[in-house]
Design an enzyme around this catalytic site. Structure first.
Site, PDB file in Angstrom:
ATOM      1  CB  ALA A 191     -17.783 -15.430   9.034  1.00 57.53           C
ATOM      2  CE  LYS A 192     -14.662 -22.851   9.843  1.00 54.94           C
ATOM      3  NZ  LYS A 192     -14.778 -23.270   8.473  1.00 54.94           N
TER       4      LYS A 192
END
Ligand code: GLU
Length: 444
Positions: free
Chosen positions: A129-130
């Site tokens: 994720a980011k």
């Protein structure tokens, strides 16, 4: 195209299977398209089933929030925050929060997918994720940054959690940001659960549930890769020289750790400019200066040079540890180094990489080189879960073992398949993801 699942184009038309190509002429670098290009080359190489490739070609969730914050002058500013959750087949979504004026959905999709490859490559039970906020944190006071962070975490709500999605520091954020994030999240769950949700973020200050060794972890991982490369190439690091672009967390720790091996940093640069010192910079002093002044601007050692002069500096190793898309064909053609180690995510664009390959300059790619950060984040999460505190020696020992193992796996894949270390890194990650998809299959 024979994919069984259609690939949606979320930001304008995206061809189903882009290959690495020079970015188009528009001013915006097509980072996600570039990363998807690498995915497709590696997927072909390992014979990844089409449906798995298609599932991995887009994030599972793209969360965008808008939240108001009252600033010091009394005005209310509406911020735009993102959390892109790429994949969680191996474990909870994991990846940093970036505060930068250049943050965009496309870049975060690229960075989120790279977290999936990193975690798979490192053998961590975590996904990718980011997230981040599109703003310049330098333009705000510490008090305002705290309010912005708290409102952002509140806006994300139950889209994050210690067993679901675990943010961490990235560009523009640090351990302090994570302390605010943890505290905010804790206050949303009721007191009985406070202690059990410490692991909602990693990269926290040690006193607030962080782990020893997380601060230097990414730089340490970069240096482990350099040590392994030096062994393989019978290269003596003692007396060697390096140049480092970006002097934040990754660049500064890399410089300090390399100096302990007798390697000197003779040129550095950040968003304010570049400096050269043939005698070598004192990493500790420069780091202290940056902490106090916010950048290398005005540092009394060495002399100012241009960006072009920086890339053309004769040295053994270049560590780009700033933004993506820094090394294009022109920079690559001017370089006088033997090795590029990607401390940043995506610093070489495909045009630059092509020239580096033609010139036989080795590249240790981002998903391998900078994965020390997320690896020690994992150790922090495990310690939080177990209510344990490991010593720095314990963290260091585990990190070295993991980095060396991943380096070996990547080099081995590159030799077997005759591909670059970048494609080999993706290939190792994809094989591991594919094995889990094959076992679990698609529900229902
Ligand atoms: N932001 C770092 C990265 O790009 C660390 C992520 C983490 O620790 O979860 O790898």
């Amino acid at each position: 195209m024979n994919d069984t699942i259609q690939t949606p184009a979320s930001e304008g038309p995206v061809s189903a299977r882009p290959r690495p190509s020079k970015p188009n002429n528009s001013s915006k670098y097509a980072f996600f398209e570039v990363v998807q290009g690498y995915l497709n080359v590696a997927a072909d190489l390992v014979g990844l089933p089409d449906d798995i490739r298609t599932m991995l070609s887009q994030p599972k969730q793209e969360i965008i929030v808008h939240f108001p914050v009252r600033l010091a002058d009394g005005s209310i500013h509406l911020f735009k925050g993102y959390r892109i959750q790429h994949n969680n087949i191996l474990g909870p979504y994991k990846g940093g929060l970036r505060y930068h004026q250049g943050v965009s959905l496309d870049d975060l999709k690229a960075l989120a997918s790279m977290m999936t490859w990193k975690c798979a490559l490192m053998g961590l039970p975590l996904g990718g994720a980011k997230g981040g906020i599109k703003f310049d944190p330098r333009a705000f006071s510490t008090r305002e940054l705290q309010k912005i962070t708290r409102r952002f975490i509140h806006a994300l709500g139950s889209n994050i959690g210690p067993g679901y999605d675990i943010p961490a520091p990235d560009m523009g954020t640090n351990a302090q940001t994570m302390a605010w994030a943890m505290d905010t999240y804790m206050n949303t769950v009721g007191y009985l659960s406070h202690e059990s949700v410490k692991g909602v973020v990693t990269g926290k200050p040690v006193a607030s549930g962080g782990t020893h060794g997380r601060g230097k972890a990414t730089g340490q991982g970069v240096v482990h890769c350099i040590v392994r490369w030096a062994e393989d190439n019978k290269f003596d690091l003692e007396g060697s020289t390096n140049i480092i672009q970006g002097f934040g967390n990754v660049g500064s720790h890399t410089a300090i750790l390399l100096s302990k091996l007798g390697a000197s940093t003779i040129a550095v640069g950040d968003h304010t400019g570049y400096r050269h010192n043939p005698e070598g910079f004192n990493g500790h002093k420069l780091c202290e200066y940056v902490k106090e002044h916010g950048s290398i601007d005005g540092y009394p050692g060495g002399e100012a040079i241009t960006r072009e002069e920086f890339f053309a500096t004769e040295a053994d190793i270049l560590v780009p540890a700033a933004l993506e898309n820094q090394i294009g064909a022109e920079e690559a053609a001017s370089m006088k180094v033997k090795l590029v180690v990607e401390g940043a995510n995506g610093p070489c664009n495909p045009g630059g990489e092509e020239v580096l390959a033609q010139r036989s300059i080795d590249v240790i790619p981002d998903v391998l080189a900078n994965s020390g950060g997320v690896t020690v984040s994992y150790y922090e999460w495990v310690q939080n879960k177990r209510c344990e505190t490991w010593t720095l020696e314990e963290v260091d020992r585990r990190l070295q073992k993991k980095m060396y193992a991943a380096y070996g796996d990547v080099v081995d894949m590159a030799r077997r398949k005759g591909c670059s270390l970048r494609i080999a890194s993706y290939a190792v990650a994809l094989e591991r993801l594919a094995a889990v998809y094959a076992e679990r299959q698609v529900w229902p």
